[in-house]
Scaffold this motif. Structure first.
Motif: not given
Length: 239
Positions: A198-204, A193-195, A173-184, A218-221
């Protein structure tokens, strides 16, 4: 046929290659002949080679320094170590640097004009990207998949509470912090942003910041992995 008493077994080491080898040699072999055999094993040149004999513990005992003598004329025993020294290291490594060796390269036009190439075989047999029907089918499936992701993304908004379900991983569970296209990666992505950490990054991602959160939260899915709704943070007993 040489018997066991006629042979002696050594561990071969050298100052050229890091690996070791174990070989057996005839006691009747002359040292000059032995050097020729060791050249094939170690790469050291016979004419610039020195052979140092060590005991099993690595203590040097003597040198095999007379090419006309036989191996058996020295006090050698099995399990001893032959430390091969290449005294002309510059010559030994003269072919290591191939930077100045001219390379034979074909232009695209020259390659296209040739027959019996791997590319021509694939074209003739319609393999991989040279199969128009298969290529069209792959593109159709990719388009359908991306349309599905776009539809899923349309139901997601920044600050929504959500659950993330990724194959072979527990739901988080978490909160949506971003939605859109990414460069990678192509397509639309969701940053969560997970509660819990348990993620993989800090939003970067790859040095680019997409949203703020602590490290490992943070995680991108893809949008299809995200379900939004009333998902309060879980108590410790519920985790």
């Amino acid at each position: 046929m040489a018997t066991g008493d006629d042979m002696v077994e050594f561990t071969i080491k050298s100052n050229i290659v890091p690996s070791e080898a174990i070989r057996r040699f005839k006691r009747s072999a002359q040292i000059g002949e032995l050097k020729n055999q060791l050249e094939l094993i170690t790469g050291a040149q016979s004419q610039s080679m020195k052979i140092h004999v060590h005991d099993e513990r690595g203590t040097k005992l003597f040198d095999l320094d007379d090419d006309s003598r036989t191996l058996g004329s020295y006090n050698v025993q099995s399990k001893m170590i032959l430390q091969i020294e290449e005294t002309n290291l510059k010559r030994a490594h003269m072919f290591d640097d191939t930077g100045d060796v001219p390379k034979y390269e074909l232009t695209a036009e020259e390659y296209e004009s040739r027959k019996n190439t791997a590319r021509q075989f694939m074209v003739d047999h319609k393999i991989g990207k040279y199969n128009p029907a298969a290529q069209e089918e792959r593109e159709r499936k990719e388009k359908e998949k991306e349309e599905h992701e776009q539809q899923a993304a349309s139901k997601i908004n920044v600050n929504d509470r959500c659950e993330v379900a990724v194959t072979s991983q527990p739901t988080k569970r978490g909160t949506v912090m971003f939605k859109g296209e990414v460069h990678f990666k192509p397509g639309v992505w969701v940053g969560v942003r997970y509660d819990e950490p348990l993620g993989k990054n800090n939003g970067s991602a790859e040095g680019k910041k997409y949203f703020e959160c602590p490290d490992k939260y943070g995680v991108f899915v893809r949008p299809s992995s995200v379900t939004v709704g009333e998902f309060p943070e879980l108590d410790l007993e519920e985790l």
